[in-house]
Design an enzyme around this catalytic site. Sequence first.
Site, PDB file in Angstrom:
ATOM      1  N   HIS A  37      73.996 -35.826  40.711  1.00 11.97           N
ATOM      2  CA  HIS A  37      73.628 -36.461  42.129  1.00 11.97           C
ATOM      3  C   HIS A  37      74.557 -37.742  42.555  1.00 11.97           C
ATOM      4  O   HIS A  37      74.957 -37.784  43.643  1.00 11.97           O
ATOM      5  CB  HIS A  37      72.408 -37.166  41.705  1.00 11.97           C
ATOM      6  CG  HIS A  37      71.080 -36.248  41.490  1.00 11.97           C
ATOM      7  ND1 HIS A  37      70.741 -36.358  40.100  1.00 11.97           N
ATOM      8  CD2 HIS A  37      70.541 -35.474  42.114  1.00 11.97           C
ATOM      9  CE1 HIS A  37      69.755 -35.436  40.256  1.00 11.97           C
ATOM     10  NE2 HIS A  37      69.753 -34.633  41.303  1.00 11.97           N
ATOM     11  N   GLY A 148      74.680 -29.964  46.462  1.00  6.48           N
ATOM     12  CA  GLY A 148      75.475 -29.339  45.159  1.00  6.48           C
ATOM     13  C   GLY A 148      75.675 -28.048  45.228  1.00  6.48           C
ATOM     14  O   GLY A 148      74.735 -27.217  45.478  1.00  6.48           O
ATOM     15  N   ASP A 151      73.193 -25.473  43.114  1.00  8.46           N
ATOM     16  CA  ASP A 151      72.061 -24.896  43.737  1.00  8.46           C
ATOM     17  C   ASP A 151      72.624 -23.910  45.062  1.00  8.46           C
ATOM     18  O   ASP A 151      72.571 -24.518  45.884  1.00  8.46           O
ATOM     19  CB  ASP A 151      71.062 -25.532  44.349  1.00  8.46           C
ATOM     20  CG  ASP A 151      70.190 -26.544  43.163  1.00  8.46           C
ATOM     21  OD1 ASP A 151      69.375 -26.109  42.734  1.00  8.46           O
ATOM     22  OD2 ASP A 151      70.972 -27.751  42.775  1.00  8.46           O
ATOM     23  N   SER A 186      71.576 -31.410  34.803  1.00 10.38           N
ATOM     24  CA  SER A 186      70.108 -30.966  35.867  1.00 10.38           C
ATOM     25  C   SER A 186      69.155 -32.004  35.336  1.00 10.38           C
ATOM     26  O   SER A 186      69.013 -32.067  33.924  1.00 10.38           O
ATOM     27  CB  SER A 186      69.847 -29.664  35.474  1.00 10.38           C
ATOM     28  OG  SER A 186      68.649 -29.352  35.864  1.00 10.38           O
ATOM     29  N   ARG A 188      66.425 -31.043  35.002  1.00 14.52           N
ATOM     30  CA  ARG A 188      65.377 -30.114  33.875  1.00 14.52           C
ATOM     31  C   ARG A 188      66.111 -30.129  32.458  1.00 14.52           C
ATOM     32  O   ARG A 188      65.455 -29.581  31.569  1.00 14.52           O
ATOM     33  CB  ARG A 188      65.232 -28.931  34.655  1.00 14.52           C
ATOM     34  CG  ARG A 188      64.295 -28.827  36.002  1.00 14.52           C
ATOM     35  CD  ARG A 188      63.824 -27.489  36.330  1.00 14.52           C
ATOM     36  NE  ARG A 188      62.697 -27.605  37.111  1.00 14.52           N
ATOM     37  CZ  ARG A 188      62.856 -27.410  38.412  1.00 14.52           C
ATOM     38  NH1 ARG A 188      64.098 -27.110  39.071  1.00 14.52           N
ATOM     39  NH2 ARG A 188      61.824 -27.470  39.292  1.00 14.52           N
TER      40      ARG A 188
HETATM   41  P1  AMP Z   1      67.729 -31.915  42.795  1.00 14.76           P
HETATM   42  O1  AMP Z   1      67.410 -33.517  42.785  1.00 14.76           O
HETATM   43  O2  AMP Z   1      67.906 -31.201  41.626  1.00 14.76           O
HETATM   44  O3  AMP Z   1      66.941 -31.366  43.919  1.00 14.76           O
HETATM   45  O4  AMP Z   1      69.307 -32.214  43.414  1.00 14.76           O
HETATM   46  C1  AMP Z   1      69.696 -32.841  44.606  1.00 14.76           C
HETATM   47  C2  AMP Z   1      71.013 -32.460  44.890  1.00 14.76           C
HETATM   48  O5  AMP Z   1      71.844 -32.534  43.779  1.00 14.76           O
HETATM   49  C3  AMP Z   1      71.131 -30.891  45.148  1.00 14.76           C
HETATM   50  O6  AMP Z   1      72.045 -30.712  46.393  1.00 14.76           O
HETATM   51  C4  AMP Z   1      71.638 -30.274  43.758  1.00 14.76           C
HETATM   52  O7  AMP Z   1      72.614 -29.272  44.516  1.00 14.76           O
HETATM   53  C5  AMP Z   1      72.530 -31.467  43.626  1.00 14.76           C
HETATM   54  N1  AMP Z   1      72.951 -31.446  42.043  1.00 14.76           N
HETATM   55  C6  AMP Z   1      72.004 -31.165  41.335  1.00 14.76           C
HETATM   56  N2  AMP Z   1      72.693 -31.011  39.690  1.00 14.76           N
HETATM   57  C7  AMP Z   1      74.106 -31.202  40.147  1.00 14.76           C
HETATM   58  C8  AMP Z   1      75.252 -30.951  39.487  1.00 14.76           C
HETATM   59  N3  AMP Z   1      75.252 -30.676  38.213  1.00 14.76           N
HETATM   60  N4  AMP Z   1      76.530 -30.977  40.008  1.00 14.76           N
HETATM   61  C9  AMP Z   1      76.528 -31.117  41.355  1.00 14.76           C
HETATM   62  N5  AMP Z   1      75.422 -31.419  42.188  1.00 14.76           N
HETATM   63  C10 AMP Z   1      74.230 -31.213  41.746  1.00 14.76           C
END
Ligand code: AMP
Length: 284
Positions: A37, A148, A151, A186, A188
């Site tokens: 993030h 990111g 995804d 992640s 998760r």
């Molecule tokens: P999330 O909080 O998991 O919904 O992710 C929010 C944003 O952060 C999304 O655009 C994801 O693709 C991006 N993101 C999550 N993990 C990563 C990562 N390891 N590398 C780059 N972007 C990420």
Amino acid sequence: MIIAKTINEVREYIAIWHKEGLSVGLVPTMGYLHEGHASLVDRARSNCDKVVVSDFVNPTQFAPNEDLEAYPRDFEHDCQLLEEHGCDLVFYPSVEEMYSPNAATYVEILDEMPKQLCGKTRPIHFRGVCTIVSKLFNIVKPDKAFFGQKDAQQLAIIRRMVHDLSYDIEIIGCPIVRESGGLAKSSRNTYLSVEERKAALVLSKAIFHGEKMVSEGIIDANKVIAEMKNMISAEKLANIDYVSAVDGETMMPVDEIKNGVLIAMAVYIGKTRLIDNFIVGGQK
Ligand code: AMP
């Protein structure tokens, strides 16, 4: 850093910034922030005058059998990370603020695109994603929004939604940030036990192997996918949801590898579903 919990507060700040002629970058997240993030925030910081991050676990993208309740949250830590990376405003709404009880309007791509890859096992997921991102676009009115590549299907779907609905917003895709062992960062990952964390390395190992095969000139997608699947299947704790080669824009399956092809996977490690991918020829 401003912490805004209501739509009206966000709108007030955005109106001031727009009046001053400042550009606004939006980074949508579900919180429990990590360096992946942070890389998006950094990119937004270097591209825009003001950086807005939304921190909201969006219920409409979770099916009833998924991990909405268990999804990790730590707003204090999120604020610390965001301050360190120069975020100007974090939007941290309640579910009630974002969805009135009688909300019944959704944004959905009505073709095969959201039904491929993750859409096969998560049929309502991308409708929820499109709806919340669309709402965030209407609230924040960003000039640019940062997503990111981790995804990859989500990024392609957002690009499609922006095109189809004529949003005047530039979508910027950012590379996958990995842990030193290769595991894609992640929120998760926090579900994984020590043993599962080791097992989870099989995802990135298979990704790197696939990339190597492609760099050696193999163009038969099925051959690459079969080797990647074999590698993952050798790990006892891993259970493949999918490993697929698709067109990077449409998400439709392909047999031949060429630039722009997305090779993506979702794999269960124990009960935790993890995703990873690479784009042939690199990200655009
Ligand atoms: P999330 O909080 O998991 O919904 O992710 C929010 C944003 O952060 C999304 O655009 C994801 O693709 C991006 N993101 C999550 N993990 C990563 C990562 N390891 N590398 C780059 N972007 C990420």
